[in-house]
Design a protein around this motif. Structure first.
Motif, PDB file in Angstrom:
ATOM      1  N   LEU A 156       8.691  21.379   3.627  1.00 39.15           N
ATOM      2  CA  LEU A 156       8.072  21.571   2.306  1.00 39.15           C
ATOM      3  C   LEU A 156       9.098  22.443   1.777  1.00 39.15           C
ATOM      4  CD1 LEU A 156       4.327  22.384   2.807  1.00 39.15           C
ATOM      5  CD2 LEU A 156       5.293  20.594   1.436  1.00 39.15           C
ATOM      6  N   GLY A 157       9.386  22.292   0.531  1.00 35.91           N
ATOM      7  CA  GLY A 157       9.845  23.402  -0.316  1.00 35.91           C
ATOM      8  C   GLY A 157      10.316  22.998  -1.720  1.00 35.91           C
ATOM      9  N   PRO A 158      10.509  24.004  -2.722  1.00 40.06           N
ATOM     10  CA  PRO A 158      10.839  23.521  -4.030  1.00 40.06           C
ATOM     11  C   PRO A 158      12.239  22.786  -4.132  1.00 40.06           C
ATOM     12  CG  PRO A 158      11.000  25.678  -3.909  1.00 40.06           C
ATOM     13  CD  PRO A 158      10.509  25.137  -2.660  1.00 40.06           C
ATOM     14  N   SER A 159      12.410  22.123  -5.122  1.00 38.06           N
ATOM     15  CA  SER A 159      13.691  21.618  -5.441  1.00 38.06           C
ATOM     16  C   SER A 159      14.881  22.539  -5.440  1.00 38.06           C
ATOM     17  CB  SER A 159      13.904  20.783  -6.914  1.00 38.06           C
ATOM     18  OG  SER A 159      14.608  19.957  -6.962  1.00 38.06           O
ATOM     19  N   GLY A 160      15.972  22.184  -4.623  1.00 39.28           N
ATOM     20  CA  GLY A 160      17.083  22.960  -4.557  1.00 39.28           C
ATOM     21  C   GLY A 160      16.928  23.943  -3.387  1.00 39.28           C
ATOM     22  N   SER A 161      15.851  23.960  -2.380  1.00 38.58           N
ATOM     23  CA  SER A 161      15.708  24.717  -1.461  1.00 38.58           C
ATOM     24  C   SER A 161      16.467  24.650  -0.183  1.00 38.58           C
ATOM     25  CB  SER A 161      14.222  24.795  -1.148  1.00 38.58           C
ATOM     26  OG  SER A 161      13.518  23.660  -0.808  1.00 38.58           O
ATOM     27  N   GLY A 162      16.921  23.183  -0.069  1.00 33.70           N
ATOM     28  CA  GLY A 162      17.905  22.871   1.130  1.00 33.70           C
ATOM     29  C   GLY A 162      17.420  21.646   1.846  1.00 33.70           C
ATOM     30  N   LYS A 163      16.202  21.105   1.232  1.00 36.61           N
ATOM     31  CA  LYS A 163      15.648  20.105   2.123  1.00 36.61           C
ATOM     32  C   LYS A 163      16.427  18.921   2.587  1.00 36.61           C
ATOM     33  CE  LYS A 163      12.130  19.126  -0.827  1.00 36.61           C
ATOM     34  NZ  LYS A 163      12.725  19.950  -1.799  1.00 36.61           N
ATOM     35  N   SER A 164      17.087  18.259   1.437  1.00 37.50           N
ATOM     36  CA  SER A 164      18.195  17.225   1.557  1.00 37.50           C
ATOM     37  C   SER A 164      19.206  17.424   2.549  1.00 37.50           C
ATOM     38  CB  SER A 164      18.358  16.808   0.326  1.00 37.50           C
ATOM     39  OG  SER A 164      17.382  16.460  -0.508  1.00 37.50           O
ATOM     40  N   THR A 165      19.723  18.655   2.379  1.00 34.14           N
ATOM     41  CA  THR A 165      20.790  19.257   3.305  1.00 34.14           C
ATOM     42  C   THR A 165      20.326  19.290   4.727  1.00 34.14           C
ATOM     43  OG1 THR A 165      21.820  20.405   1.285  1.00 34.14           O
ATOM     44  CG2 THR A 165      22.635  21.081   3.430  1.00 34.14           C
ATOM     45  N   LEU A 166      19.336  19.736   4.803  1.00 35.61           N
ATOM     46  CA  LEU A 166      18.723  19.999   6.166  1.00 35.61           C
ATOM     47  C   LEU A 166      18.434  18.698   6.864  1.00 35.61           C
ATOM     48  CD1 LEU A 166      15.995  22.308   7.286  1.00 35.61           C
ATOM     49  CD2 LEU A 166      15.981  19.824   7.984  1.00 35.61           C
ATOM     50  N   LEU A 167      17.756  17.545   5.992  1.00 38.31           N
ATOM     51  CA  LEU A 167      17.840  16.314   6.437  1.00 38.31           C
ATOM     52  C   LEU A 167      18.989  15.610   6.666  1.00 38.31           C
ATOM     53  CD1 LEU A 167      14.914  15.102   6.942  1.00 38.31           C
ATOM     54  CD2 LEU A 167      15.199  13.651   4.706  1.00 38.31           C
ATOM     55  N   ASN A 168      20.158  15.712   5.959  1.00 33.03           N
ATOM     56  CA  ASN A 168      21.122  15.170   6.410  1.00 33.03           C
ATOM     57  C   ASN A 168      21.887  15.752   7.619  1.00 33.03           C
ATOM     58  OD1 ASN A 168      21.201  13.762   4.009  1.00 33.03           O
ATOM     59  ND2 ASN A 168      22.423  15.097   2.691  1.00 33.03           N
ATOM     60  N   ILE A 169      22.037  16.791   7.790  1.00 32.72           N
ATOM     61  CA  ILE A 169      22.357  17.601   8.923  1.00 32.72           C
ATOM     62  C   ILE A 169      21.506  16.761  10.430  1.00 32.72           C
ATOM     63  CG2 ILE A 169      22.883  19.621  10.727  1.00 32.72           C
ATOM     64  CD1 ILE A 169      23.448  21.064   7.723  1.00 32.72           C
TER      65      ILE A 169
END
Ligand code: ADP
Ligand code: ADP
Length: 227
Positions: A37-50
């Motif tokens: 969970l996390g607001p927009s821009g918190s790094g969720k997509s970056t984490l998922l991409n890694i």
């Protein structure tokens, strides 16, 4: 099964460095549903991409069984992504000219598991829709096809990026139930990235991100089981 150890991800934009992720540490386990969970821009997509092998961290280790995914070369990373990870997206990403069964069969063929497409569509409760094209299905049905497609690869890790972001709350719950069942009854670890704080209660583990850092990680020994 997977461990992030001191992961940083920096982006350079002009002469600025954006710290998209900073000192991220967590583990993902088989038989568990992890909610991020996390607001927009918190790094969720970056984490998922890694996690999914689409990108590498700037620093740190991604320990997957015996190997460090962060240190794989491009070819090895492609094999990791192709053979070990299943993806579910907000807008399904189905091929419009193929039926439900064909959409799943294509993924199954890639991993030489093509006899079993029907089994995965049954697993998500879609045996009545095999010959329907995406534009003949509801959003919830399309998402179930996309889950079946991901499962047909028999992945070790299923990554779901806002899988209910385009669905009403009743349909969202059905999708979450399927994902909960996959986590519980198979050897595929499930990770769901969501904006929806109502879903926290369904996860065995909840990771909250804020400004590229882990705000909290909670383990839930008795998550609410969706009926
Ligand atoms: P959401 O998490 O709401 O789905 P996104 O992950 O698409 O949204 O984007 C979150 C933030 O990251 C936005 O402010 C967006 O502008 C920024 N962003 C996403 N991708 C890029 C990129 N490739 N380059 C620069 N900024 C990006
Ligand atoms: P979320 O998915 O939670 O919305 P993101 O992982 O998309 O967050 O973004 C985290 C931060 O990294 C944001 O500040 C975003 O603008 C930035 N960012 C993401 N992708 C890029 C990129 N390709 N280039 C530059 N900045 C990016």
């Amino acid at each position: 099964m997977i461990e992030f150890k001191q992961i940083d991800k920096d982006y350079s934009v002009g002469d600025q460095t954006i710290k998209a992720l900073h000192d991220i540490n967590f583990q993902i386990e088989t038989q568990k549903l992890t909610i991020i969970l996390g607001p927009s821009g918190s790094g969720k997509s970056t984490l998922l991409n890694i996690l999914g092998g689409m990108d590498r961290p700037t620093r740190g280790t991604v320990q997957f069984n015996e190997q460090n995914v962060a240190a794989l070369n491009d070819h090895e990373l492609t094999n990791y992504r192709r053979n070990l990870v299943g993806f579910v997206f907000q807008f399904y990403n189905l091929i419009p000219s193929l039926t439900a069964l064909e959409n799943v069969a294509i993924a199954a063929q890639l991993t030489k598991n093509d006899a079993n497409s029907l089994k995965y569509l049954k697993q998500v409760g879609l045996e009545q829709r095999l010959d329907n094209f995406p534009n003949q299905m509801s959003g919830g049905e399309m998402q179930r096809v996309s889950i079946a497609r991901a499962l047909a690869k028999q992945p070790q890790l299923l990554l779901c990026d806002e899988p209910t972001g385009a669905l009403d709350s009743r349909t969202s719950l059905k999708i979450m139930k399927i994902l909960q069942d996959v986590a519980k009854t198979t050897d595929t670890a499930v990770v769901v990235v969501t904006h929806n704080p109502d879903f926290e209660q369904y996860g065995d583990q909840v990771i909250r991100l804020r400004d590229g850092q882990v705000e909290s990680i909670s383990q839930n020994d008795n998550p609410v089981v969706i009926e």
